[in-house]
Design an enzyme around this catalytic site. Structure first.
Site, mmCIF file in Angstrom:
data_model
loop_
_atom_site.group_PDB
_atom_site.id
_atom_site.type_symbol
_atom_site.label_atom_id
_atom_site.label_comp_id
_atom_site.label_asym_id
_atom_site.label_seq_id
_atom_site.Cartn_x
_atom_site.Cartn_y
_atom_site.Cartn_z
ATOM 1 N N LEU A 225 30.003 34.595 36.527
ATOM 2 C CA LEU A 225 31.513 35.468 35.795
ATOM 3 C C LEU A 225 32.384 34.823 36.563
ATOM 4 O O LEU A 225 33.129 34.682 36.221
ATOM 5 C CB LEU A 225 31.832 37.158 36.016
ATOM 6 C CG LEU A 225 33.135 37.565 34.461
ATOM 7 C CD1 LEU A 225 33.210 36.843 33.709
ATOM 8 C CD2 LEU A 225 33.224 39.018 35.194
ATOM 9 N N TYR A 226 32.166 35.447 38.146
ATOM 10 C CA TYR A 226 33.414 34.541 38.822
ATOM 11 C C TYR A 226 33.384 32.933 38.092
ATOM 12 O O TYR A 226 34.566 32.125 38.180
ATOM 13 C CB TYR A 226 33.147 34.411 40.351
ATOM 14 C CG TYR A 226 34.106 34.157 41.558
ATOM 15 C CD1 TYR A 226 35.181 33.797 41.407
ATOM 16 C CD2 TYR A 226 33.377 32.923 41.831
ATOM 17 C CE1 TYR A 226 35.889 33.007 42.140
ATOM 18 C CE2 TYR A 226 34.111 31.955 42.702
ATOM 19 C CZ TYR A 226 35.432 32.501 42.744
ATOM 20 O OH TYR A 226 35.933 32.036 43.796
ATOM 21 N N ALA A 227 32.365 31.981 38.243
ATOM 22 C CA ALA A 227 32.549 30.982 38.143
ATOM 23 C C ALA A 227 32.936 30.727 36.528
ATOM 24 O O ALA A 227 33.877 29.711 36.779
ATOM 25 C CB ALA A 227 30.888 30.790 38.530
ATOM 26 N N THR B 38 35.309 32.738 35.035
ATOM 27 C CA THR B 38 36.713 32.911 34.392
ATOM 28 C C THR B 38 37.094 31.209 35.695
ATOM 29 O O THR B 38 38.535 31.115 35.700
ATOM 30 C CB THR B 38 37.186 34.356 36.094
ATOM 31 O OG1 THR B 38 36.690 33.976 36.866
ATOM 32 C CG2 THR B 38 36.526 35.462 34.982
#
Length: 436
Positions: free
Chosen positions: A247-249, A251
């Site tokens: 999810l970090y990637a 975003t």
């Protein structure tokens, strides 16, 4: 259906509503009105309970949720506050710039702010000091910057009123946007914090920047994680970035698309920097090199991941000083935004660069270097790489940054870790924190 039968009294087409004046219908109308009033009070009561009786920003629950932190009543404003803001952002060198650095109490933010200040640029920091990792380390960085003459405003990038006020007080020429919810694995615990900071926060900042007059040029931190499941190495800016592994990637990739939109519509000059595993003094405790050091010294077992079939997990470790030089070069080569008052007047610069070291090192080798520097043998536990967003390797192709920014990393992992360990042992001397 009987509960909503009164809705049948509303005409199907617009017009003056004529109510039947029969006693029965009057009674039914008053009964319905009473029900409507009752349920309105219930609804309002629920709103009151949710917004005013839910855990406030001072409770542990709110403090542990970055998506609520911007609701805190940060103390800002007033003549004395504005004086500090202006003084910190004042340019003290010929042809210098005035830079708003978001996430200034973070790892990269602290080093970039200090470097800008040293060369005479005006620097104002912004940070919400969240507790994703030990806030006392962020406060120590803040003290370091205070001594250098950099004032950090405590606030959230989603606070539109604060951002507008900062741009009213200072006509920033540049923004170095480093504020973000970091970490790959934490996204599985608190996904909303990533949306709040990395997407909503970026939009909030760009909304204020687009309306500023003059508009600032913006350099912001993307991430090497955008390459996701890409198997072509080394990673080039031309490679596909539509397969995020976390999810970090996702975003950060969303941030790149948002940047494109604001560049296209509003003429904002935007440069994205894809950082590759940054490490060094004053670093982040959630990074492997940091907690490996801590746990090795405490005699704790450390987990080292390997890919399928005993595949090597490697990272393109990039020393903080090299990253800082890349950040400053991006600021120095950023062209002016072309909009005014939220209206685009011409094409604007839009760039993205890899900032890495071009030398991936197996994580097992990282541990061996730390063992030599700490003079302590690590207790290793080899585990299979979990499906938590981590990828097997990262490797930067930096030819574009070399050509256009003059970017050239000079610190190998052995030298960089030696500097980190020296800092770590001083800062945590005898189990106590020290700002030395």
């Amino acid at each position: 259906m009987k509960q909503i039968s009164h809705l049948d009294d509303i005409p199907s087409t617009p017009g003056k509503f004529k109510m039947d004046k029969s006693p029965y219908n009057r009674l039914r109308w008053h009964s319905s009105l009473a029900k409507l009033t009752f349920w309105s009070f219930v609804f309002l009561a629920l709103i009151f309970i949710f917004f005013f009786r839910s855990p406030s920003s001072s409770t542990p629950q709110a403090l542990s949720d970055p998506s609520r932190r911007y609701l805190q009543n940060y103390s800002w404003g007033g003549a004395a506050w504005e004086k500090r803001v202006r003084s910190s952002a004042r340019i003290r060198s010929r042809n210098g710039m005035s830079v708003l650095v978001t996430g200034a109490a973070g790892f990269v933010g602290t080093h970039v702010s200090a470097a800008l200040k040293r060369r005479g640029d005006g620097v104002l920091g912004l940070d919400n000091f969240n507790d994703y990792y030990d806030p006392s380390l962020k406060r120590a960085r803040q003290a370091l910057l205070e001594r250098a003459g950099v004032f950090i405003v405590e606030g959230d990038i989603n606070d539109e009123a604060l951002l507008k006020k900062l741009f009213e007080v200072v006509a920033f020429t540049h923004v170095m946007h480093l504020a973000a919810q970091a970490g790959v694995r934490y996204a599985m615990e608190n996904p909303s914090s990533y949306v709040h900071s990395n997407i909503a926060g970026l939009v909030s900042l760009l909304e204020v920047c687009k309306s500023a007059n003059p508009q600032p040029a913006i350099v912001w931190a993307s991430s090497s994680s955008v390459y996701g499941l890409n198997t072509k190495v080394p990673f080039s800016e031309k490679d596909r970035t539509d397969q995020p592994a976390s999810l970090y990637a996702a975003t950060k990739k969303a941030g790149e698309e948002i940047a494109h939109t604001y560049n296209h519509i509003y003429g904002l000059s935007l440069t994205g920097l894809r950082f590759f595993t940054v490490y060094g003094p004053w670093g982040r405790p959630d990074m492997a090199y940091f907690f490996f050091t801590r746990d090795i010294l405490k005699g704790k077992t450390i987990s080292i991941f390997e890919a399928a079939n005993h595949g090597t997990v490697a990272r393109d470790f990039t020393y903080i000083d090299d990253i800082v030089r890349g950040c400053l070069a991006a600021l120095d080569t950023a062209e002016k935004s072309t909009g005014s008052g939220g209206k685009k007047k011409g094409p604007a610069q839009l760039r993205v660069y890899n900032l890495g070291n071009t030398s991936p090192v197996p994580v097992s080798d990282l541990v061996s270097i730390l063992e030599r520097l700490l003079k302590v043998k690590a207790k290793r536990n080899i585990l299979r790489l979990p499906r938590n967003g981590d990828v097997q390797y990262t490797h930067a192709n930096i030819s574009l940054a070399q050509r256009e920014l003059g970017y050239k990393p000079t610190t190998d992992l052995q030298s960089g870790l030696k500097k980190f360990v020296r800092w770590y042992l001083r800062f945590y001397a005898d189990g106590k924190k020290s700002g030395v």
